[in-house]
Structure formats: C-alpha cells, structure tokens
Design a protein around this motif. Sequence first.
Motif, PDB file in Angstrom:
ATOM      1  N   ALA A  51       0.838  -1.195   0.000  1.00  0.00           N
ATOM      2  CA  ALA A  51       0.000   0.000   0.000  1.00  0.00           C
ATOM      3  C   ALA A  51       0.871   1.242   0.000  1.00  0.00           C
ATOM      4  N   SER A  52       0.415   2.266  -0.682  1.00  0.00           N
ATOM      5  CA  SER A  52       1.054   3.578  -0.605  1.00  0.00           C
ATOM      6  C   SER A  52       0.333   4.412   0.449  1.00  0.00           C
ATOM      7  N   VAL A  53       1.073   5.277   1.110  1.00  0.00           N
ATOM      8  CA  VAL A  53       0.488   6.303   1.975  1.00  0.00           C
ATOM      9  C   VAL A  53       0.917   7.636   1.364  1.00  0.00           C
ATOM     10  N   LEU A  54      -0.003   8.269   0.647  1.00  0.00           N
ATOM     11  CA  LEU A  54       0.307   9.436  -0.174  1.00  0.00           C
ATOM     12  C   LEU A  54      -0.159  10.741   0.439  1.00  0.00           C
ATOM     13  N   ASP A 175       1.627  12.882  -5.552  1.00  0.00           N
ATOM     14  CA  ASP A 175       0.873  12.472  -6.735  1.00  0.00           C
ATOM     15  C   ASP A 175       1.617  11.293  -7.361  1.00  0.00           C
ATOM     16  N   PRO A 176       1.088  10.068  -7.264  1.00  0.00           N
ATOM     17  CA  PRO A 176       1.808   8.905  -7.795  1.00  0.00           C
ATOM     18  C   PRO A 176       1.866   8.905  -9.317  1.00  0.00           C
ATOM     19  N   ALA A 177       0.898   9.549  -9.970  1.00  0.00           N
ATOM     20  CA  ALA A 177       0.866   9.545 -11.432  1.00  0.00           C
ATOM     21  C   ALA A 177       2.050  10.311 -12.011  1.00  0.00           C
ATOM     22  N   THR A 178       2.369  11.447 -11.395  1.00  0.00           N
ATOM     23  CA  THR A 178       3.485  12.258 -11.896  1.00  0.00           C
ATOM     24  C   THR A 178       4.741  12.094 -11.051  1.00  0.00           C
ATOM     25  N   LYS A 179       4.665  11.256 -10.007  1.00  0.00           N
ATOM     26  CA  LYS A 179       5.804  11.025  -9.110  1.00  0.00           C
ATOM     27  C   LYS A 179       6.296  12.348  -8.518  1.00  0.00           C
ATOM     28  N   THR A 180       5.339  13.086  -7.960  1.00  0.00           N
ATOM     29  CA  THR A 180       5.647  14.412  -7.425  1.00  0.00           C
ATOM     30  C   THR A 180       5.218  14.524  -5.975  1.00  0.00           C
ATOM     31  N   LEU A 181       6.095  15.070  -5.143  1.00  0.00           N
ATOM     32  CA  LEU A 181       5.786  15.375  -3.750  1.00  0.00           C
ATOM     33  C   LEU A 181       5.621  16.885  -3.616  1.00  0.00           C
ATOM     34  N   TYR A 182       4.474  17.306  -3.105  1.00  0.00           N
ATOM     35  CA  TYR A 182       4.191  18.731  -2.886  1.00  0.00           C
ATOM     36  C   TYR A 182       4.364  19.041  -1.404  1.00  0.00           C
ATOM     37  N   VAL A 183       5.095  20.108  -1.116  1.00  0.00           N
ATOM     38  CA  VAL A 183       5.375  20.475   0.263  1.00  0.00           C
ATOM     39  C   VAL A 183       5.474  21.993   0.351  1.00  0.00           C
ATOM     40  N   VAL A 184       5.043  22.538   1.491  1.00  0.00           N
ATOM     41  CA  VAL A 184       5.109  23.977   1.722  1.00  0.00           C
ATOM     42  C   VAL A 184       6.115  24.249   2.831  1.00  0.00           C
ATOM     43  N   ALA A 185       7.070  25.126   2.552  1.00  0.00           N
ATOM     44  CA  ALA A 185       8.105  25.491   3.518  1.00  0.00           C
ATOM     45  C   ALA A 185       7.969  26.953   3.902  1.00  0.00           C
ATOM     46  N   LYS A 186       8.321  27.227   5.163  1.00  0.00           N
ATOM     47  CA  LYS A 186       8.373  28.614   5.626  1.00  0.00           C
ATOM     48  C   LYS A 186       9.837  28.975   5.848  1.00  0.00           C
ATOM     49  N   THR A 187      10.290  30.041   5.241  1.00  0.00           N
ATOM     50  CA  THR A 187      11.692  30.438   5.328  1.00  0.00           C
ATOM     51  C   THR A 187      11.787  31.927   5.627  1.00  0.00           C
ATOM     52  N   VAL A 188      12.978  32.323   6.055  1.00  0.00           N
ATOM     53  CA  VAL A 188      13.227  33.743   6.290  1.00  0.00           C
ATOM     54  C   VAL A 188      14.602  34.078   5.745  1.00  0.00           C
ATOM     55  N   THR A 189      14.671  35.163   5.006  1.00  0.00           N
ATOM     56  CA  THR A 189      15.944  35.627   4.455  1.00  0.00           C
ATOM     57  C   THR A 189      16.069  37.111   4.747  1.00  0.00           C
ATOM     58  N   THR A 190      17.083  37.441   5.574  1.00  0.00           N
ATOM     59  CA  THR A 190      17.314  38.842   5.998  1.00  0.00           C
ATOM     60  C   THR A 190      16.019  39.510   6.449  1.00  0.00           C
ATOM     61  N   GLY A 191      15.285  38.788   7.287  1.00  0.00           N
ATOM     62  CA  GLY A 191      14.074  39.337   7.868  1.00  0.00           C
ATOM     63  C   GLY A 191      12.840  39.236   7.013  1.00  0.00           C
ATOM     64  N   LEU A 192      12.955  38.717   5.792  1.00  0.00           N
ATOM     65  CA  LEU A 192      11.811  38.607   4.901  1.00  0.00           C
ATOM     66  C   LEU A 192      11.256  37.187   4.977  1.00  0.00           C
ATOM     67  N   TYR A 193       9.992  37.075   5.414  1.00  0.00           N
ATOM     68  CA  TYR A 193       9.352  35.772   5.558  1.00  0.00           C
ATOM     69  C   TYR A 193       8.710  35.353   4.248  1.00  0.00           C
ATOM     70  N   ALA A 194       8.777  34.063   3.964  1.00  0.00           N
ATOM     71  CA  ALA A 194       8.144  33.529   2.761  1.00  0.00           C
ATOM     72  C   ALA A 194       7.550  32.166   3.058  1.00  0.00           C
ATOM     73  N   SER A 195       6.419  31.896   2.442  1.00  0.00           N
ATOM     74  CA  SER A 195       5.808  30.572   2.448  1.00  0.00           C
ATOM     75  C   SER A 195       5.818  30.104   1.003  1.00  0.00           C
ATOM     76  N   THR A 196       6.416  28.931   0.756  1.00  0.00           N
ATOM     77  CA  THR A 196       6.730  28.544  -0.611  1.00  0.00           C
ATOM     78  C   THR A 196       6.254  27.131  -0.904  1.00  0.00           C
ATOM     79  N   LEU A 197       5.612  26.955  -2.055  1.00  0.00           N
ATOM     80  CA  LEU A 197       5.167  25.646  -2.515  1.00  0.00           C
ATOM     81  C   LEU A 197       6.245  25.037  -3.400  1.00  0.00           C
ATOM     82  N   HIS A 198       6.636  23.796  -3.047  1.00  0.00           N
ATOM     83  CA  HIS A 198       7.635  23.067  -3.811  1.00  0.00           C
ATOM     84  C   HIS A 198       6.994  21.812  -4.404  1.00  0.00           C
TER      85      HIS A 198
END
Length: 739
Positions: A51-54, A175-198
């Motif tokens: 079984a997959s756990v997706l 997504d097993p069809a396209t073999k893609t993992l989607y993840v959202v990261a929160k980062t900060v660069t020189t005080g600038l916050y970002a939420s990013t979809l990968h």
Amino acid sequence: MPAIRFMGSNDRYSRAKLIVRRSAPAAGTRLFSALAIFVALLSVARAHSQASVLTQHNDVARTGQNLSEMFLTPANVNAAQFGKLFLQKVDGSIVGQPLYVPNVQLANGTVHNVVYVATQHDSVYAFDADNNQGANATPLWTVNFGKSVPENTANFGCGTPNYTEVGITGTPVIDPATKTLYVVAKTVTTGLYASTLHALDITSGKEKFGGPKAIAASVQTSQGLVTFTPSIQMQRPALLLYNGTVYIGYGSNGCDAFNYHGWLLAYHAATLQPAGVFITTPGGDGGAIWAAGGGPAVDDEGFIYFSTGNGTFDFSSGGTDFGDSILKLNTTQKGFGVKDYFTPFDQANLDSKDLDLGSGGILILPDQGGTHMHELVGGGKEGTLYLVDRDDMGQYNTATDQVVQSFPAITSSIKTTAAYWNGSVYLAGQKDNVKMFSLNAGLLSSAPVAQTSAFFMDRGPSLSISANGNGNGILWAVDHDFMILYAFDANNISTELYDSTQALALRDKLAATSRFVTPTVANGKVYVGSTTQLTAYGLLPTLTAASGANQSAAVRSVLPVALGIQAASAYTLAPLPGVTVTCKDGGAGGIFSSAVNTTPSSGLVTTTYTLPAKPKNLTITCTAPGFASAVFHESAVVGPPHVIRVFSGSKQTEPERTQLPLPLVVSVIDAYSNPLPGVAVTFSDGGKGGIFSSPSVSTDASGHASTLYTTPGLAGIIHVTAAAAGLKAATFVVTVSSP
C-alpha cells in the motif's frame, strides 16, 4: 466523479494474500530450499500487495485506515515479535505524517520502498523504508530550502510544541501519477518571511513544474484589501491533492496573535499557478484552519470539508465570516466557495473562551444506511463530538444544533482527527482514554462500546489503523506526552496488543515527538517521526527452531537431533548471515557443544545439547539482539535402572512367626541417583518359610518398593533379597530369635 476508496492502497495494488504452511525439516539443506522457494513466491506477492500512503491519514476522506496490511496482525504485534527495527537521523523536528511509496526507481536504477519525511529545519528526506544498512544508512536523497525561521511558537504566547524552528509543518502530499511530492516550507531571508510551494520529484528531490512557487494571495472585501501575510500565518494542516489541484490551509502562528485569518489556497498541481483563494473571515478576523495537523477532506462528490477555529461569525446574519464552523466548499473547478456549513449554537461562547471548533480534524464517513447516507464526524476544544449530515449540515441555529447527533463533553477536548474502520469510529481526546463507537444505520452508539486501558494526556494521541480488509484490525496511537507507541485490537480497543515500553532494556524506546505526530503504517512497518529522527517499528527478524525441538531423552545423554536455529527476515524469510546466536537453558545444567554461534550464508546454525543429570522439562532459548527468539522445549527423563539398594528395614530382630515392626524397603535408581518408578521388585528369603505381605512390588514415584515380613518358625539369621531384572540384588539381614 470517481468514488473515494476507503482503503490505504493505490488502485494499482491488489490485496493479495499468500498462505504458506511451514514445517521444521530435520536437515538444514531442506529448510534452505524451502526458504528459497518461499522467498521467490513472497516477492511476487509483495509486488502486488504493498500500500502507498500518499496523504495525511491515508486518504482524502481522512479515515486513517490502511486496508492492505498483510504482515501485521493482532497475533504477531507483541513485544516478543514486534519492536524497533531501525532509525534515521534528521536535522529537525518531524511534525507532518511520514509518507510511503513502494517500488520507487531512482535515477541510479535502484528500486526502493521509500518513506518521505519533512522537518521544521525546512528539509525533506527520502529514506529506504526497509532498513538502514549499507548504502541505506544515508538518505536516498535530501533537500533543504534555506534558513529556517528562528522563532518558535512561544514567541507568540504559546508553550513549546517540542520544536524551536518553524519550517515545514503541514504533511506533504504525493501524486503517484506524476511522481511528485508537494510540500510547503516557511523560510526567512534577511528578515523577509516567505511561504513557498515546492513540487519535488520523488525519485531525486529535484524541483519540478518551474517551482518553487512563493505563496501569495489577496482578497478584496468590504473592509478593503486583505493580503496573505506569511510572517503571521502557519501552514499547519496537511496538504490536499484533488483533481489536479493542491489545496493549502493556514492558521495563525501557533496562538491567536496578530490580525490573522484562516486561508485555503489552491494551486494547479501541474503548473504551480494559483487556482483559487478562500478566506474564512474576510470581514473580521480569526477562523484559523488547524485540524491538529489533519487536512481538508473530500467526499465522493468532490466537495471539500474543513473546520475553523475561534473568530468572527456573522454569516447567518448576512455577513461573510465563518469562525468556529465546519465548511463545505466547492472545488476550484466548481467555483471555490461555501456550499453549506454547520456552526454550533454556542459559537459566541466558543469564541470568547478560545474553544476552537477547528482544533480537531474532519473525518468523512463512507456511505451509511438509514436516512442520513452522507455524514462526517468532527469536534473541537469544547469536547463535543458532532455527527453531521453532509447533504444538510444544519447551518446555524441560536437555540440548538441541527445535526444528526452531538455528544456534549464526550471528552475533555478534541485536538486530533477521529479514525474509521469496519463500522467503528475511534476518538482520541485530551486527558482521556481512546473511545470506540459503533456506527449503525448512520447513527453512532449512544456511548462508547469500548475504550483503551491506557490514559493519554497531552492533547490526546494521534491515531492510525492497519487491517487486511475487514480483518486483523489494529489501532495505533502515539502518546506525545510520555513518548509511547501503542497498538490495540481494533475490534475491541480495551485489549492492548503492544506498547513500546514493554520490551526489556528500553529496546523499543520512542524518541520525543512533536504534538499531533501521526504514525504511518505500511507494508508491515510503523513509522513515527520524532524531534531528531524517524523511527521504524515492525516485525523483528526471527530465530526459529528449525530442527531438534520437542525431544525426550535420558538424563546426561545427547539429544538425538541437533538443535537447528534459523535466522531469517520476518517479511521475506530470507536467511540472514552474520548473526550471533546465543543459546541458554535457563540454568537447567545441560551442556551445549557450542552455546554461541554465528550464522553462515544459509542463516542456519546447529548445536548439540547434553541433557542435565536431573529429569525435568526444560526450555532452551536462543537469542540475538533485535531478533525474536527461538524456543525449544525438551525433556530429560530418568535413565535405565542402575542399582537396587536397601533403603530401610534391615537388621531387625523378632521372635519366630512374628511380623517385623518396620517394612523392608528398597530403592531403585539410575546412574545419576534419580529414582525410577514402576520397576518390578521380587522379595525372597531363600525358602526359609517366612511370609511376605507382597512378594512382588513395583517401585513408586520415589523409586521405593516395600513389603512387610513375618519371620519363619526357625531361629537364626535370614538373608532376604530384593531383586529386579538386570540388577544385582539387595540384601536385608533379619535375626529370628527363639521364643
């Protein structure tokens, strides 16, 4: 629209079940051949059964169940056969649920079952799911998205949830069809916050579809433009992938600080371009989407469901805000907006006392009989469990909740997602036992039909279920306060099968976990994310009694058949070489030709065993660290008669024709002084004319044979003999005196 399957596997994998009848051959070569055949057959079966756990809680209905689990059963999930297999170190706390994909071919051509985890240090790891040996000691791949946010939630008025960084919090989705993992990261660069979809290639970790994509959104309201602000929003809910769209939920930064909202943002999975925006409180504030790490759920008609936390509610009076509500939304393809909703009658009280309805996740139930075919289960901090008709959710009534059923204060607080299996709903509450409700004709039992003996403190345990269809159901629970993994019989959760404190020497100790961490069960293993590592539990490799069990032989003799101990994988039965096996008889006093052996390539070692000098039933246990033990039951029995000797009654003196006051008693023993029962003993005075009460007697359990003797009518010294076949007779001396 295709129906949602309430099972843990992809449709590509069937539920094959292979039943193999095993015997214990006397010869190691025969066992090795049998194992080779079995391994070949099992490898074919596994290719069609994994079984997959997706996604979080196994499916988009968030049932928490994997119905394709062939290996783990209530019979083998116990401390003797199940335990910690291996761990993998990570660079930060794992908060989201581990995901699992079988038979992933990497760029180098190797194929692995893979478990994927993300950390609060903004890293994603792909590990071999079966072991950490050799090349698998390091990740198959890993990526990091930059410097993590240094704040922890305590900076916003919250107690620590066992992590200090806020990076990747919500469970990714694959997504097993396209073999893609989607993840959202929160980062900060020189005080600038970002939420990013990968969008990551599951075979390599490389970015896909032009990613990453910075999350950005704004909504025009009657109050002006409301803009998504990454610094004050946390991406806590699991991601949802449905019909080519990734849905991403947001709440506040841990506690109710700043002017936050609940957001549900949609992005096209194939392009990472924005597809829709929904805000829970466009005219007010609050309404966070939390769900204790659970994700938005989808029913078989394609509607999305989630609950919100405390915040402004005014929709029933013409407003736009949905604090403390359960919402039913159209997908982006149908117009991303509210289709129906339910809000408790005491919403104002919930809001004022921080009793978020959205603290728990939503569970979509399979179709029911009765008048309410389509239902969901949800609840929040107030501890009330709601059963809601998805076709008519009840909306808001100032006097009463117009739902199918409600269970006020069924537990102190609900901060997890309920689970479903085989007509039962399982609810974990804070500072409570896990409760099991039966579900019949669309109604929950009025009271729990069973509950766990274990009591859970911090926010309640996160639940998962493994089963093979409608059989072998196991409820898994992680206690985040005392760091314990539990397994209960899902048919009756008052029966505990296992917990990670049962094995000696802290063998199965679970490392500290963050709140709401959910165990993933797949292909015979249980994966739990911790603050510093991923831990894999499963069936321990086995030592089995391949030959020589259940023998019986005379004391101090060598058992006729040597003890054969086979080391093998519990999953494939493949032999395991290089295993140090130690055999002990528990102090019985026997002698091994070699008590410590190392398995060769066949995985089979043998040792002879000389039984102890005393007759007894004995148990021989052969062990290896991290293995289920091999157990032999053997019997040492008394040897052949060795000697017959006078025990008591000799040298008595009595007049003629008088019975001796003491009986004549002999003892029959073997060569090691063990008494022998049932030996026929014949007494004789050589024709002197005396009388025996019993001239022929069998020895009793103590090896004794006795008779009474009446002297003859002739004075003098008489020699009475006691004889047994094959033994030199014992002799009593009796003196007959004159009257």
